[in-house]
Each structure stands twice: as C-alpha cells, then as structure tokens.
Design a protein around this motif. Structure first.
Motif, PDB file in Angstrom:
ATOM      1  N   PRO A 168     -10.985 -15.775  40.782  1.00 26.02           N
ATOM      2  CA  PRO A 168      -9.711 -15.476  40.118  1.00 26.02           C
ATOM      3  C   PRO A 168      -8.700 -14.994  41.165  1.00 26.02           C
ATOM      4  O   PRO A 168      -8.982 -14.065  41.925  1.00 26.02           O
ATOM      5  N   LEU A 169      -7.545 -15.633  41.217  1.00 27.85           N
ATOM      6  CA  LEU A 169      -6.593 -15.314  42.283  1.00 27.85           C
ATOM      7  C   LEU A 169      -6.088 -13.881  42.202  1.00 27.85           C
ATOM      8  O   LEU A 169      -5.623 -13.328  43.204  1.00 27.85           O
ATOM      9  N   ARG A 170      -6.235 -13.257  41.021  1.00 21.68           N
ATOM     10  CA  ARG A 170      -5.817 -11.852  40.903  1.00 21.68           C
ATOM     11  C   ARG A 170      -6.646 -10.949  41.826  1.00 21.68           C
ATOM     12  O   ARG A 170      -6.179  -9.883  42.231  1.00 21.68           O
ATOM     13  N   VAL A 171      -7.865 -11.383  42.157  1.00 21.11           N
ATOM     14  CA  VAL A 171      -8.721 -10.568  43.022  1.00 21.11           C
ATOM     15  C   VAL A 171      -8.133 -10.455  44.422  1.00 21.11           C
ATOM     16  O   VAL A 171      -8.126  -9.377  45.029  1.00 21.11           O
ATOM     17  N   VAL A 172      -7.605 -11.560  44.952  1.00 25.60           N
ATOM     18  CA  VAL A 172      -7.117 -11.557  46.337  1.00 25.60           C
ATOM     19  C   VAL A 172      -5.618 -11.344  46.430  1.00 25.60           C
ATOM     20  O   VAL A 172      -5.119 -10.946  47.494  1.00 25.60           O
ATOM     21  N   LEU A 173      -4.867 -11.601  45.354  1.00 18.93           N
ATOM     22  CA  LEU A 173      -3.418 -11.447  45.416  1.00 18.93           C
ATOM     23  C   LEU A 173      -2.964 -10.010  45.206  1.00 18.93           C
ATOM     24  O   LEU A 173      -1.807  -9.684  45.463  1.00 18.93           O
ATOM     25  N   ASP A 174      -3.863  -9.148  44.745  1.00 19.01           N
ATOM     26  CA  ASP A 174      -3.539  -7.730  44.688  1.00 19.01           C
ATOM     27  C   ASP A 174      -3.233  -7.249  46.115  1.00 19.01           C
ATOM     28  O   ASP A 174      -3.994  -7.488  47.054  1.00 19.01           O
ATOM     29  N   ARG A 175      -2.092  -6.588  46.280  1.00 19.54           N
ATOM     30  CA  ARG A 175      -1.618  -6.230  47.620  1.00 19.54           C
ATOM     31  C   ARG A 175      -2.626  -5.398  48.404  1.00 19.54           C
ATOM     32  O   ARG A 175      -2.870  -5.658  49.588  1.00 19.54           O
ATOM     33  N   ASN A 176      -3.238  -4.430  47.754  1.00 22.88           N
ATOM     34  CA  ASN A 176      -4.142  -3.538  48.474  1.00 22.88           C
ATOM     35  C   ASN A 176      -5.483  -4.193  48.781  1.00 22.88           C
ATOM     36  O   ASN A 176      -6.009  -4.058  49.896  1.00 22.88           O
ATOM     37  N   ARG A 177      -6.029  -4.922  47.795  1.00 26.97           N
ATOM     38  CA  ARG A 177      -7.285  -5.618  48.084  1.00 26.97           C
ATOM     39  C   ARG A 177      -7.072  -6.690  49.142  1.00 26.97           C
ATOM     40  O   ARG A 177      -7.882  -6.842  50.057  1.00 26.97           O
ATOM     41  N   GLY A 178      -5.976  -7.455  49.015  1.00 25.35           N
ATOM     42  CA  GLY A 178      -5.690  -8.479  50.013  1.00 25.35           C
ATOM     43  C   GLY A 178      -5.530  -7.882  51.403  1.00 25.35           C
ATOM     44  O   GLY A 178      -6.007  -8.436  52.396  1.00 25.35           O
ATOM     45  N   GLY A 179      -4.846  -6.731  51.488  1.00 24.94           N
ATOM     46  CA  GLY A 179      -4.694  -6.060  52.772  1.00 24.94           C
ATOM     47  C   GLY A 179      -6.017  -5.607  53.349  1.00 24.94           C
ATOM     48  O   GLY A 179      -6.243  -5.676  54.569  1.00 24.94           O
ATOM     49  N   ALA A 180      -6.929  -5.152  52.469  1.00 28.21           N
ATOM     50  CA  ALA A 180      -8.253  -4.732  52.930  1.00 28.21           C
ATOM     51  C   ALA A 180      -9.040  -5.923  53.472  1.00 28.21           C
ATOM     52  O   ALA A 180      -9.661  -5.844  54.540  1.00 28.21           O
TER      53      ALA A 180
END
Length: 501
Positions: free
Chosen positions: A261-273
């Motif tokens: 689900p793209l929401r997993v990686v498009l979240d700014r903080n998770r994507g930054g991590a």
C-alpha cells in the motif's frame, strides 16, 4: 516495568529473546560466510566467477522476495511465517553445510535467501504488534537494533573462529543450532495479537513485478562491481529494474489490495526513515568490505584476529542502541537522534579514512570503529521503530519488509559503488607511482599503498553519504518523540487486540 494490561502479552519479553536470536542468525549470515569463502572454494574447486555467486545467490532471493515475504507474514500470521522461515532457513543451511559441489552450495544459498526474506520481516513485525507502549517499544527496538547493527560484525568474528578452528561448513551448519533454540522458544513463548492479519487476496502481479524489479536491481549492482558500470549487461539490468519497479508503482496505485500500500511509504516520516536507513547502510557495508581486506591483507591479521578487531564497533552499537537511542527515544524527536547519530558515524569514517600501510590499530581503527558503532546504534534504533510506527496492524509485515528492503538495496549499492571507487583510485595511484617501484620490495609496498589509498578514497565517499543520510533525516522527518503508544494510522484500529495463538 508497568504491570501487564489486557492488551500486553506477559510473555512478550521472553518472546523478544527468541525473535532477536532469529534476527541475529539472519544478520550473521550476511558476513559469516564471506570469511569462509576461500576455504569453501578450495574444497569444492569452484572458479573465482562462481565465488561471487555464493554471495549473490543469497542476495538475489533475499532482496527480491522481501516484500512478498512481508505480505505473506501479514496474510498467514507473523508467528506462523516466523516458524516457517526459521525451519526453512535451518534446512537450507544444513543443505549448504553438506554441499558436495558448487551447484548444491549455490542452491542452498538461494533457499537461505528465500526463507530469510520470510523470516526477517516476520520477526520485526512481531515486535511491531507486540510492543505498542512507548517506553517498552523503545527498549525492545533498542535491543533489536543493536542485534541488527552489530550482528554483521559478530559474523566476521564467528566466521573467523569457525573457519580457522573447525571447518568452513560450520559457518552454515551453526545456523541449525540458532534455529533450534529459536523454534523451541517461539513455540513456547511467542504469541501474536489476534485479528491483525491481512485477509485480502494476494496481489500476484505486484509480487512478480516487485520481486523481478528488486532482484534485477540487486543483480545490476553486483554486475556493476564485476563488469563495470558501462557494460551492456549492467545497463540492461538497471533498465529492466527501472521498468519493472515503475510498473509496480503503477499497479500498486490501481489495484484494490496492493502488495505494498503506497500509504506505507508515502508517509513523510516513514519514507524518511527508509531513505536515510538505506543511505546509512551504503557506508556501513562498504566499511566492512574494505576493513576486512585491510586487516587481513595489509596488516596481515588472521581471520580470528580480524573479527576481534571489529568488536569495538559492536560495543559502540550496543551502547548507542540501548543506552542512548532507547533511553532518549521517548523524550526526543527521532530526527534529533538519527541526524546526530549519522553525523557521528560520518565523523568516524573520516577517522578511518586516515588509514595507512603502517597505521596503528589503537590510534586509528579502535576509535573509528567504536564511534562508528555508537553513531549507527544511536540512529538505527529510533529509525527502525519509526519505520514501522503507526502502520495498520495488518500492514506491519510489509512495513517491516520495507526496512529490510532499504537496507538490502543500500548494501548492494554500497558494495558495488564503493568497490568501483576503490578500484579506480587504486589503479590511478599505482599508475602514477609506478616509476618508483624499481625493486620487488618496492613493488610490493606500492601495491599495498595503492590498495590502502583506494580503501581510503572509498571510505571518504562513504563518510559523505552518511552525512547526506543525516541531512535527509533532519529534513524529511518532522514527527515528535515516540513516547506515546504506537497506534495504528487506521482510526478503527487504534488498539491491539488480545493475544492468541
């Protein structure tokens, strides 16, 4: 420690021991076999070209199947996936340890990678759904982060001991003992929250595109190291990876039940991590590669002593994860741990870039390795927790798989890119100083000096990449501290259900 609530399994801390043991086994396997390669090559009589495949066969299946393994864990249940991964990894290790020829060894390594791709995200997602209270989560991820970061260095030590005093086969067979203990403990102590599975139909097009694209990307970096970045094969693999992964993103945005689900990686903080973790691993993998050769070839250390030489990094990693990251994670925003941690690691690489043919271990390697471990431990723990924090319980496996994927791709980039830079710098140095090598002794010294110059150049680049990882963490990550409970980002699933088998 607060008394257990109905939502917290009273056996979760015992379960953590066996989850971390399984993670240690997977991380060890990334380096323990490398030490044994020369001995295995002599015993099975395989070529230098096939020697690379002992490492690549594992990397391809592990990297290619991680997202699939994460989704399987969400669908089957993490405990079941964890046990399946442990059992399969142990059997594949037994097959490799008993290998009679090259094909048997390569097949076993590929199977190890496949079961590792199921085991690694299942382990991390179990932590994600079992430890939801802020302070407990910090402690659990502090221990897990120390194991994940320091395990590779421990693998160098254990691989050296087993190769020197036993047999190369034991670098594979030792996994059977790790797995047996972990399986026994899992059956007795590990329970998973009920109702947290993802019952959606499996996204088969997504599985094929993601697995093919990630495998092509990992293999492309492997070929770049051996064939060069300008070769037709390397370019073709990178192009294939780009096309497959682009199609994967398109498919994920359109299907009803996507693999990722793209929401997993498009979240700014998770994507930054994910991004900063991947960049940091580029530098760390490069360091392991170059210092292993530096210690054994230039300083003439034995495999065992070379492994012991990495222990200050393990001590630093444990200290950073458990005494700094875990203690401050519930009070300090992640970027103020990750950014300084990666910067400290970058500074440590600047120290290590000062290596010479006759460098003192105590004045260069010891402080550099300890500070590298301290910085990475401080940064890794909050980064790994942040990367899985706030996801829906049914997406915990795929979010955990993304952590492993970012590290796997980072490792592939680090090995290929930094090896290319080191080789080029070594060649340039040897060419420019060739006139002075008029005797055999001078020629030998020049070869060592050129090699060390190449290592130093690549380590400087790694330091820059780690500084960029620090900047990425400071820039992209803007969430507050992780002291609050780890709630799902789904408003209908803000609590963790009771424990069940």
């Amino acid at each position: 420690m607060s008394s257990p609530t109905p939502h917290l399994d009273p056996r979760r801390w015992k379960a953590l021991i066996f989850i971390c043991l399984a993670q240690l086994m997977v991380v060890l396997d990334g380096t323990i076999v490398n030490i044994a390669l020369p001995s295995a090559q002599r015993a099975l009589h395989f070529s230098d070209g096939n020697r690379q495949w002992v490492v690549t066969a594992y990397a391809l299946t592990f990297g290619g199947l991680l997202l699939f393994g994460g989704r399987i864990a969400d669908k089957w249940g993490r405990r079941r996936a964890f046990l399946t991964g442990l059992t399969g990894f142990a059997l594949a290790s037994a097959l490799g340890g008993a290998a009679l020829n090259t094909g048997m060894l390569l097949g076993a390594r590929a199977l190890q990678g496949a079961f590792g791709a199921l085991l690694a995200p299942a382990a991390m997602s179990l932590l994600t759904v079992m430890f939801t209270e802020g302070k407990e989560r910090a402690k659990a991820f502090g221990i897990y982060g120390a194991i994940s970061g320091g395990g590779a260095a421990v693998g160098l030590l254990l691989g050296g001991v087993l190769t020197e005093y036993a047999n190369w086969r034991w670098t594979l067979l030792v996994n059977i003992f790790f797995a047996a203990v972990a399986i026994t403990g899992t059956v007795m102590e590990v329970r998973e929250p009920a109702g947290a599975r993802n019952r959606d139909r499996l996204d088969l097009p997504g599985v094929l595109l993601a697995s093919g694209g990630l495998a092509a990307l990992v293999y492309a970096f492997s070929r770049a190291e051996s064939d060069g970045w300008g070769s037709t094969t390397t370019g073709g693999l990178f192009a294939a990876a780009a096309v497959l992964l682009a199609l994967f993103v398109v498919v994920q945005s359109r299907v009803e039940a996507p693999l990722l689900p793209l929401r997993v990686v498009l979240d700014r903080n998770r994507g930054g991590a994910y991004l900063s973790l991947g960049m940091a691993v580029v530098g760390m993998f490069g360091l392991f590669l170059f210092l292993t050769y530096y210690l054994q070839v230039v300083l003439d250390y034995s495999p065992v002593i070379s492994g012991v030489a990495f222990l200050p990094m393990v001590v630093g990693m444990m200290t950073g994860s458990t005494q700094i990251g875990a203690r401050l994670m519930t009070r300090v925003a992640p970027r103020f741990l990750m950014g300084p941690g990666f910067l400290l690691a970058s500074g440590a690489l600047v120290i290590l870039a000062q290596i010479k043919v006759d460098s003192s271990y105590a004045t260069v390697l010891l402080p550099g390795l300890f500070l590298m471990g301290l910085g990475m431990g401080t940064a890794f723990m909050p980064a790994m927790s942040l990367a899985t924090r706030g996801v829906k319980p049914r997406d915990a496996g795929i979010a955990s798989a993304m952590v492993n994927t970012s590290q796997q791709i980072g490792g592939a980039i680090g090995t290929a890119l930094l090896s290319t830079l080191a080789t080029s710098a070594t060649h340039d140095y040897a060419t420019s100083h060739a006139r002075g090598a008029t005797t055999p002794a001078a020629g030998h010294l020049l070869r060592l000096q050129a090699m060390v110059h190449g290592f130093s150049t690549a380590i400087w680049w790694a330091a820059g990449i780690l500084a960029l990882a620090a900047a990425t963490a400071f820039t992209l990550i803007n969430t507050g501290h992780q002291g609050r409970n780890s709630h799902s980002d789904d408003p209908d699933q803000v609590s963790v259900p009771s424990m069940a088998h």
